[in-house]
Design an enzyme around this catalytic site. Structure first.
Site, mmCIF file in Angstrom:
data_model
loop_
_atom_site.group_PDB
_atom_site.id
_atom_site.type_symbol
_atom_site.label_atom_id
_atom_site.label_comp_id
_atom_site.label_asym_id
_atom_site.label_seq_id
_atom_site.Cartn_x
_atom_site.Cartn_y
_atom_site.Cartn_z
ATOM 1 N N ILE A 64 1.480 -1.168 0.302
ATOM 2 C CA ILE A 64 -0.235 -0.132 0.081
ATOM 3 C C ILE A 64 0.462 0.975 -0.074
ATOM 4 C CG2 ILE A 64 -0.515 -0.358 2.660
ATOM 5 C CD1 ILE A 64 -3.164 1.038 2.486
ATOM 6 N N SER A 65 1.039 2.278 -0.617
ATOM 7 C CA SER A 65 1.458 3.424 -1.449
ATOM 8 C C SER A 65 2.105 4.515 0.232
ATOM 9 C CB SER A 65 1.251 4.476 -2.743
ATOM 10 O OG SER A 65 1.394 3.168 -3.210
ATOM 11 N N GLN A 66 2.671 5.131 0.365
ATOM 12 C CA GLN A 66 3.534 6.019 1.173
ATOM 13 C C GLN A 66 2.706 6.874 1.242
ATOM 14 O OE1 GLN A 66 6.509 7.777 0.773
ATOM 15 N NE2 GLN A 66 6.804 8.539 2.396
#
Ligand code: SAH
Length: 217
Positions: A64-66
């Site tokens: 899950i992206s930053q």
């Protein structure tokens, strides 16, 4: 055990303090991120880290992206409330959820069948009813649903996939990381000015998982 109140407090700290300090100023983006519970998009063992400004594993070697990157990319899309967005790389469904609080409808494509299934279930269960999850090779876009006012790609390819350019509406914006598989990558914004006129801008250095597919790796 972390209660809802702790998460609420941490969410406010990340989104109302940290992100604006790091340059995110778009109120629509910040509000949308305040309304999405990131803890619901990570595994139980990572819940307590949901509001660190960091990517987290979601299985199958994906992340899950930053939060900062999600905010920055969505800000760069300059979405209007009536618009329809295409996302490539559903992953956990988190960015799709944030997009769905700003745009009218989100179509999101994930190539990994298990990730697509679990994101679809999760989004439905959480009540996000203006998001459709597709399982296919997102480098080809979704020609049968084109054109799109905005396209966001959450994985890094060697170049901008030509099918995605063709599926942009006139005036449409595409935000995508482009570069090496495990090295230098740049975030690019392409704006379709006219049928055959595309303006490319570089938005900075980033690090993403590979975009795997026909017009990817
Ligand atoms: N937006 C996601 C982050 C996903 S990470 C979130 O908020 O959680 C990138 C995702 O892109 C991974 O799930 C990976 O499986 C997916 N992906 C890679 N290549 C793809 C392709 N060609 N089409 C669709 N999805 C792809």
């Amino acid at each position: 055990m972390m209660g809802d109140d702790d998460f609420q407090h941490q969410r406010e700290q990340l989104i109302r303090d940290e992100l604006p300090q790091l340059g995110i100023r778009d109120e629509a983006v910040l509000q949308a991120m305040m309304s999405v519970r990131r803890e619901d998009f990570v595994d139980d063992k990572n819940r307590e880290f949901a509001y660190r400004n960091a990517p987290l594993p979601i299985g199958f070697g994906q992340t899950i992206s930053q939060p900062l990157i999600v905010a920055y990319m969505i800000e760069a899309l300059q979405l209007a409330p009536h618009e329809r967005v295409l996302e490539i790389g559903t992953g956990s469904g988190y960015a799709a959820a944030v997009l769905s609080r700003i745009a009218n409808e989100v179509l999101t494509v994930e190539r990994h069948p298990k990730l697509a299934d679990s994101a679809r279930k999760r989004l439905k269960q959480l009540g996000y009813d203006n998001i459709r999850v597709f399982q296919s090779d997102g480098t080809l876009g979704l020609p049968e649903h084109a054109p799109f006012a905005a396209i966001i790609v959450a994985a890094c390819g060697p170049c901008v996939p030509p099918p995605l350019l063709q599926q942009l509406d006139l005036g449409g914006r595409l935000v995508i990381p482009v570069g090496e598989k495990q090295g230098s990558q740049k975030l690019i914004r392409v704006i379709r000015r006219d049928e055959n006129e595309f303006k490319h801008e570089e938005l900075g250095f980033v690090h993403f998982v590979p975009l795997v597919g026909e017009a990817g790796w």
